[in-house]
Design a protein around this motif. Structure first.
Motif, PDB file in Angstrom:
ATOM      1  N   LEU A   1      21.913  41.917  47.170  1.00  0.00           N
ATOM      2  CA  LEU A   1      20.283  42.051  47.070  1.00  0.00           C
ATOM      3  C   LEU A   1      20.177  43.486  47.527  1.00  0.00           C
ATOM      4  CD1 LEU A   1      18.704  38.981  48.425  1.00  0.00           C
ATOM      5  CD2 LEU A   1      19.013  39.419  46.015  1.00  0.00           C
TER       6      LEU A   1
ATOM      7  N   LEU B   1      13.675  37.144  46.626  1.00  0.00           N
ATOM      8  CA  LEU B   1      14.706  38.053  45.756  1.00  0.00           C
ATOM      9  C   LEU B   1      15.743  37.165  45.217  1.00  0.00           C
ATOM     10  CD1 LEU B   1      14.848  41.550  47.280  1.00  0.00           C
ATOM     11  CD2 LEU B   1      13.268  40.846  45.709  1.00  0.00           C
TER      12      LEU B   1
ATOM     13  N   CYS C   1      10.249  41.191  40.228  1.00  0.00           N
ATOM     14  CA  CYS C   1      10.098  40.705  41.670  1.00  0.00           C
ATOM     15  C   CYS C   1      10.345  41.908  42.520  1.00  0.00           C
ATOM     16  CB  CYS C   1      11.324  39.899  41.896  1.00  0.00           C
ATOM     17  SG  CYS C   1      11.185  38.455  40.889  1.00  0.00           S
ATOM     18  N   LEU C   2       9.482  42.099  43.549  1.00  0.00           N
ATOM     19  CA  LEU C   2       9.542  43.083  44.512  1.00  0.00           C
ATOM     20  C   LEU C   2       9.660  42.631  45.953  1.00  0.00           C
ATOM     21  CD1 LEU C   2       6.911  45.372  42.726  1.00  0.00           C
ATOM     22  CD2 LEU C   2       9.192  45.842  42.797  1.00  0.00           C
ATOM     23  N   ALA C   3      10.247  43.365  46.882  1.00  0.00           N
ATOM     24  CA  ALA C   3      10.115  42.910  48.296  1.00  0.00           C
ATOM     25  C   ALA C   3       9.235  43.881  48.914  1.00  0.00           C
ATOM     26  CB  ALA C   3      11.516  43.121  48.939  1.00  0.00           C
TER      27      ALA C   3
ATOM     28  N   PRO D   1      12.035  37.639  52.668  1.00  0.00           N
ATOM     29  CA  PRO D   1      12.310  38.399  51.375  1.00  0.00           C
ATOM     30  C   PRO D   1      13.842  38.187  50.790  1.00  0.00           C
ATOM     31  CG  PRO D   1      12.830  39.839  53.232  1.00  0.00           C
ATOM     32  CD  PRO D   1      12.068  38.396  53.654  1.00  0.00           C
ATOM     33  N   HIS D   2      14.793  37.550  51.429  1.00  0.00           N
ATOM     34  CA  HIS D   2      16.247  37.174  50.574  1.00  0.00           C
ATOM     35  C   HIS D   2      15.941  36.071  50.004  1.00  0.00           C
ATOM     36  CE1 HIS D   2      17.312  39.667  54.380  1.00  0.00           C
ATOM     37  NE2 HIS D   2      18.450  39.650  53.967  1.00  0.00           N
TER      38      HIS D   2
ATOM     39  N   LYS E   1       5.552  39.117  44.470  1.00  0.00           N
ATOM     40  CA  LYS E   1       6.064  39.676  45.531  1.00  0.00           C
ATOM     41  C   LYS E   1       6.170  38.445  46.782  1.00  0.00           C
ATOM     42  CE  LYS E   1       3.804  41.211  49.344  1.00  0.00           C
ATOM     43  NZ  LYS E   1       4.905  40.809  50.445  1.00  0.00           N
TER      44      LYS E   1
ATOM     45  N   ILE F   1      16.458  44.191  54.473  1.00  0.00           N
ATOM     46  CA  ILE F   1      16.222  44.193  52.858  1.00  0.00           C
ATOM     47  C   ILE F   1      15.414  45.641  52.502  1.00  0.00           C
ATOM     48  CG2 ILE F   1      14.584  43.563  51.091  1.00  0.00           C
ATOM     49  CD1 ILE F   1      17.146  41.681  50.852  1.00  0.00           C
TER      50      ILE F   1
ATOM     51  N   GLY G   1      14.287  35.474  42.562  1.00  0.00           N
ATOM     52  CA  GLY G   1      13.974  36.257  41.153  1.00  0.00           C
ATOM     53  C   GLY G   1      15.374  36.489  40.573  1.00  0.00           C
ATOM     54  N   GLU G   2      16.215  36.753  41.177  1.00  0.00           N
ATOM     55  CA  GLU G   2      17.752  37.107  40.346  1.00  0.00           C
ATOM     56  C   GLU G   2      18.152  35.859  39.610  1.00  0.00           C
ATOM     57  OE1 GLU G   2      19.961  39.711  40.931  1.00  0.00           O
ATOM     58  OE2 GLU G   2      18.684  40.600  41.844  1.00  0.00           O
TER      59      GLU G   2
END
Length: 465
Positions: free
Chosen positions: A10, A182, A199-201, A178-179, A172, A35, A185-186
């Motif tokens: 990430l 994200l 997807c945004l952190a 956030p991990h 978001k 992140i 999202g991956e």
């Protein structure tokens, strides 16, 4: 421990990056990972990407959109253990509960894959030579801002409903996980065309950049009331539709005549599950004086057995402890917990207080921690009146053997959900519609599809001749 962002491939932030998001493990205080946060240009690019993809995605057959959701759900199921482990490291959520949340998210994606293609409009009776239709259409670009306390299940609900109805999305996750966000999202993004899911952190500034964009058509937010109010103000400027689920101050009413041991078990589940970090957690308890002492004894014993529980971070633990110490200073009595431990991490004991008064912050505000404030009442009428005197409107639970009191309670309490004799009861797929300070709009269920579409009325009749 190797930086978790690096392990998961990430976007990692350097230790000296002032814009990076550092996450510490609530269990022992060690650094989980760092992140890299999105910048304003990244937000603009994500919104532009979603806007560019919206027309093609809206024209994609509903069955094809549903196929993307099914493939995404399968990808989530394949990585259930990884998602659960990352969630546990970031937020302290027990591993089995984190795993259950991931599986619930996959099931929700599958549910919307079934519901999306059968989401239908209406025909209207008009002139015999004409046709009148009410057709649901996607609203456009949806901003989805999700919380840390159940990050996969909540995100999958909002993302699934938005995507299957033909909207494109900018997501978001909370800066506290956030991990997890994200990684989710991956797993989801590859199953949709380019630009459909972005997807945004980032922290609150990233959220503000997203919600203030004039190209956002809907903002769906689950989180604090303070942030929800800021989002509503931003949407008033841009014209975006707003869906908000902003926490609550949910009461539990314990009527005379119920088994105090059973009632205490229900109260402990409602107040201490996930360390009280659940939107519909029990935040205040009104118990009939006839069974107050045995109820308190049983609840205190359960709290003592639970001991220390993880809270998401030090900032949140400070707020929880402040509510407790304020109540004790105002005359509440500690029955269990309420003392900061001298251990690493951000642990807090399961806490029970008696002698609580309506004016205490513990009774007026959402604490969102493993705290059970108990108020003894003379009768069910007092419990009902005090439970209803609140600015929130998310949910409530009533424990009673009286069908009359159950009926009175669900009619009187001005909340979106009333549960009778089961603190976390409810059928799968049920929608919730919070009120007042708790938010607005449906969350989950088939009704969420209606929220994320706009109805177009069409009148068709032949031209003369």
């Amino acid at each position: 421990m190797t930086d978790l962002a690096v392990q998961l491939d990430l976007p990692a932030a350097a230790p000296d990056d002032p814009h990076g998001i550092r996450i510490d493990n609530p269990a022992d205080g060690t650094v989980v990972g760092r992140i890299a946060a999105a910048r304003e240009a990244d937000v603009a690019a994500a919104v532009a990407s979603a806007a560019a993809a919206r027309a093609l995605w809206a024209r994609t057959p509903a069955t094809d959109r549903a196929a993307g959701l099914r493939a995404a759900a399968a990808a989530v199921r394949d990585r259930v253990d990884d998602l659960a482990r990352v969630n546990q490291l970031e937020t302290g959520k027990p591993l089995d509960e984190a795993r259950a949340g991931v599986l619930a998210g996959a099931a929700t994606l599958e549910q919307y894959a079934e519901l999306g293609p059968v989401h239908r409009g209406k025909t209207l009776l008009g002139e015999v030579h004409a046709t009148d239709l009410m057709v649901p259409q996607p609203r456009g670009v949806v901003a989805v801002l999700t919380p840390w306390n159940d990050p996969v299940a909540v995100a999958c609900g909002l993302l699934g409903a938005a995507l299957v109805t033909g909207n494109t999305v900018v997501h978001k996750p909370s800066e506290r996980c956030p991990h997890t966000g994200l990684l989710l999202g991956e797993l989801l993004v590859p199953h949709f065309p380019e630009g459909v899911l972005n997807c945004l952190a980032g922290d609150g500034s990233v959220g503000r950049w997203i919600t203030s964009s004039p190209d956002i058509d809907v903002i769906a937010h689950v989180g604090s009331s303070e942030t929800g109010r800021a989002i509503a103000r931003a949407a008033a400027e841009t014209g975006a539709k707003v869906l908000l689920e902003n926490g609550g101050n949910d009461p539990l009413l314990v009527d005379a005549g119920v088994d105090p041991e059973w009632a205490a078990e229900q109260a402990a589940t409602g107040a201490f599950a996930n360390s009280g970090q659940i939107c519909v957690a029990v935040e205040r308890i009104y118990v009939h004086r006839a069974l107050a002492e045995p109820f308190l004894a049983a609840l205190t014993a359960r709290a003592d057995r639970l001991g220390l529980l993880p809270l998401v971070d030090a900032r949140h633990r400070d707020k929880v402890h402040e509510h407790v110490t304020d109540a004790v200073a105002a005359g509440a009595r500690l029955r269990a917990g309420g003392v900061l431990p001298g251990e690493p991490g951000t642990l807090y004991p399961a806490t029970v207080l008696s002698g609580c008064e309506p004016s205490m912050r513990l009774m007026r505000e959402e604490t969102f921690g493993p705290v059970a404030p108990v108020r003894e009442v003379a009768d069910f009428e007092q419990a009902l009146a005090e439970a209803g005197d609140d600015r929130y409107g998310l949910a409530a639970t009533v424990l009673t053997r009286s069908m009359d009191n159950a009926q009175r309670a669900w009619r009187h309490l001005d909340v979106g959900t009333v549960k009778v004799n089961a603190v976390f009861g409810g059928a799968p797929g049920g929608a919730a519609q919070p009120r007042r300070a708790s938010g607005q709009g449906y969350g989950y269920g088939p009704e969420l599809l209606d929220e994320l579409t706009a109805t177009k009325v069409v009148h068709l009749e032949p031209a003369p001749g």
